[in-house]
Design an enzyme around this catalytic site. Structure first.
Site, short mmCIF file in Angstrom:
data_model
loop_
_atom_site.label_atom_id
_atom_site.label_comp_id
_atom_site.label_asym_id
_atom_site.label_seq_id
_atom_site.Cartn_x
_atom_site.Cartn_y
_atom_site.Cartn_z
N GLU A 35 82.30 58.66 -46.10
CA GLU A 35 81.71 59.99 -45.89
C GLU A 35 82.69 61.07 -46.31
OE1 GLU A 35 79.89 63.26 -45.40
OE2 GLU A 35 78.72 61.43 -45.05
N ARG A 36 82.26 61.98 -47.17
CA ARG A 36 83.17 63.00 -47.72
C ARG A 36 83.32 64.23 -46.84
NH1 ARG A 36 79.68 65.65 -52.74
NH2 ARG A 36 78.05 66.60 -51.45
N GLY A 41 75.82 63.80 -41.46
CA GLY A 41 75.19 64.34 -42.65
C GLY A 41 74.61 65.74 -42.47
N ALA A 184 58.52 73.42 -44.59
CA ALA A 184 59.08 73.36 -43.24
C ALA A 184 60.35 74.19 -43.09
CB ALA A 184 59.35 71.90 -42.87
N ILE A 185 61.27 74.09 -44.06
CA ILE A 185 62.54 74.82 -43.95
C ILE A 185 62.30 76.32 -44.00
CG2 ILE A 185 64.76 75.27 -45.08
CD1 ILE A 185 64.77 72.35 -45.99
N HIS A 445 46.67 64.36 -16.30
CA HIS A 445 46.21 65.75 -16.09
C HIS A 445 47.08 66.40 -15.03
CE1 HIS A 445 43.44 69.13 -15.61
NE2 HIS A 445 43.59 68.96 -14.29
#
Length: 466
Positions: A35-36, A41, A184-185, A445
């Site tokens: 992972e950089r 992420g 969405a974004i 309910h």
């Protein structure tokens, strides 16, 4: 010196990559993750999670301005944008640290650097341009994710023109902004800034906002947003952008007419492109189409031993899709019996605007297009006691069934907390539930979920409360 020989290497530690790695470790595969930037992420650090923290703040801000409706003698409230952003970043940091803990717990080796394919079963890792390690594994999963698409002439500069990353960490609250794109974004940021007091304009090139949603839900959302004060321009394109000292003048063309709109900031939310560059795809059998890697049902690329998952591949570009692909890919590699390929039709989509939007399966139009004779049910939130008691009477649930078999073809919802409720219909589709099963299910309910039951009943002319 860390070991460099593995059974599986995952390039990318996002919701696809880290989940794939953990499942691989559970299955006894010696696994490494490269992972950089940040574990978790884009989703965890710059997407799904921190945006929900921001949207929660905007929901509270909205409620604070409607306290008298709930019997409170309200005082004037103010917010500190620096503290709002700080909380959002703290939430992301907490969860990123949690991912690191999970990887350690599962004895997964993490390499902090950039990875690049470097020959058969080989991945070269560099850090700040310097060699860090050369890793070997018979199986390599590419999970490098994607980034915001840039429109020519409207490239983000971080000051006046923003991507989603810039929009998450404003140094001050703009009084006005224009959002390009109503997916969405785009709609989530439009909703956030509107509920924090900004004047918001949304420009969408297609004839309606939230274009992947069912047409009725899209129309409902359009009316709801306009009622809140959002300006929506559909069937429109941005022709030019002129930057000022601290504002932007945008020329928008719609229906053959042009108008200029001057705003403090512009958010570009026009889709994503896969991170296919600089990962060593040249000279391999990996095929790239429209900036995304082509895979088969088991996430295999055209190069033996190389797989791809998540946003790097095709739509839908959703974190939960990436995670599920990671599990399927690894289980197939490990030889697990009865692995099922991913059914994209059973992946729910959620948009966390106000009101929220959620859906799974086919829209009514798509169902008819595919030749289904359909039965359609609808139920409004205004007919639901819990929604009214919550002060959230704006919403509806729509269900689409095959008239011959009773198969639930699709479900579409707009209103408070529908992003939580959609999973009920998702499970129903996974279990191949029919209308009879749903009709005979007892819903508690008072809950907003009763609207789901009533919508099913309505499709067969049996709705009780409408």
């Amino acid at each position: 010196m860390a070991d460099t020989d593995f059974d599986l290497i995952v390039l990318g530690g996002g919701p696809g990559g880290y989940v794939a790695a953990i499942r691989a470790a559970q299955l006894g595969l010696k696994t490494a993750v490269v992972e950089r930037e940040h574990l978790g992420g884009i989703c965890l650090n710059w997407g799904c999670i921190p945006t929900k923290a921001l949207l929660r703040t905007s929901e509270i801000n909205h409620l604070l301005h409607h306290l008298p409706e709930f019997g409170f003698d309200a005082v004037q409230s103010r917010f500190d944008i620096d503290k709002v952003v700080k909380r959002s970043r703290a939430v992301a940091k907490q969860l990123s640290s949690g991912v690191a803990h999970l990887l350690r717990k599962n004895k997964i080796t993490v390499f902090d650097g950039e990875g690049k394919l470097a020959g058969k079963q080989t991945l070269a890792v560099t850090k700040d341009g310097k060699p860090l390690a050369t890793l070997k594994a018979p199986h390599i999963i590419l999970a490098t994710g994607a980034r915001a698409r840039q429109l020519p002439g409207i490239e983000a500069d971080g000051k006046l023109i923003w991507t989603y990353k810039h929009a998450m960490v404003p140094t001050s609250m703009p009084k006005s902004l224009l959002v390009i794109g109503s997916g969405a974004i785009g709609i989530e940021f439009a909703s956030f800034y509107l509920n924090m007091g900004a004047q918001v304009t949304v420009v969408e090139v297609l004839p309606r906002i939230l274009p992947v949603e069912d047409e009725e839900i899209s129309a409902f959302a359009h009316k709801a947003f306009e009622k809140q004060g959002m300006k929506l321009i559909t069937g429109a394109s941005v022709k030019s952008v002129q930057k000022g000292a601290d504002n932007v003048t945008v020329t928008v063309e719609s229906g053959g007419k042009s108008q200029t709109i001057t705003v403090d900031r512009v958010i570009s939310a026009v889709g994503i492109v896969g991170n296919v560059e600089n990962i060593g795809l040249e000279g391999t059998g990996v095929k790239v189409e429209r900036a995304h890697v082509v895979i088969d049902e088991w996430c295999r690329t055209g190069e033996p031993g190389i797989y791809a998952i998540g946003d790097l591949t095709g739509p839908p570009w959703l974190a939960h899709k990436a995670s599920h692909e990671g599990v399927i890919c690894v289980e197939k590699i490990a030889g697990v019996n009865h692995v099922l390929p991913l059914d994209i039709g059973n992946i729910p989509g959620c948009t966390y605007c106000r009101p929220q939007v959620a859906s799974v399966g086919l829209t009514e139009a798509k169902a008819r297009e595919q030749g289904h004779e359909v039965k359609v049910g609808r139920f409004p939130f205004i007919g639901n006691g819990k929604a009214i008691a919550m002060g959230e009477p704006e919403g509806m649930v729509k269900t689409v069934f095959d008239a011959r078999t009773g198969e639930l073809l699709g479900a579409h919802m707009i209103g408070a907390e529908v992003t939580e409720m959609i999973q009920g219909y998702t499970i129903a589709r996974t279990l191949e539930t029919t209308e009879t099963d749903l009709m005979h299910t007892v819903f508690p309910h008072p809950t907003v979920s009763e609207t789901m039951h009533e919508s099913v009943l309505d499709a067969y002319k049996q709705a009780i409360h409408f």
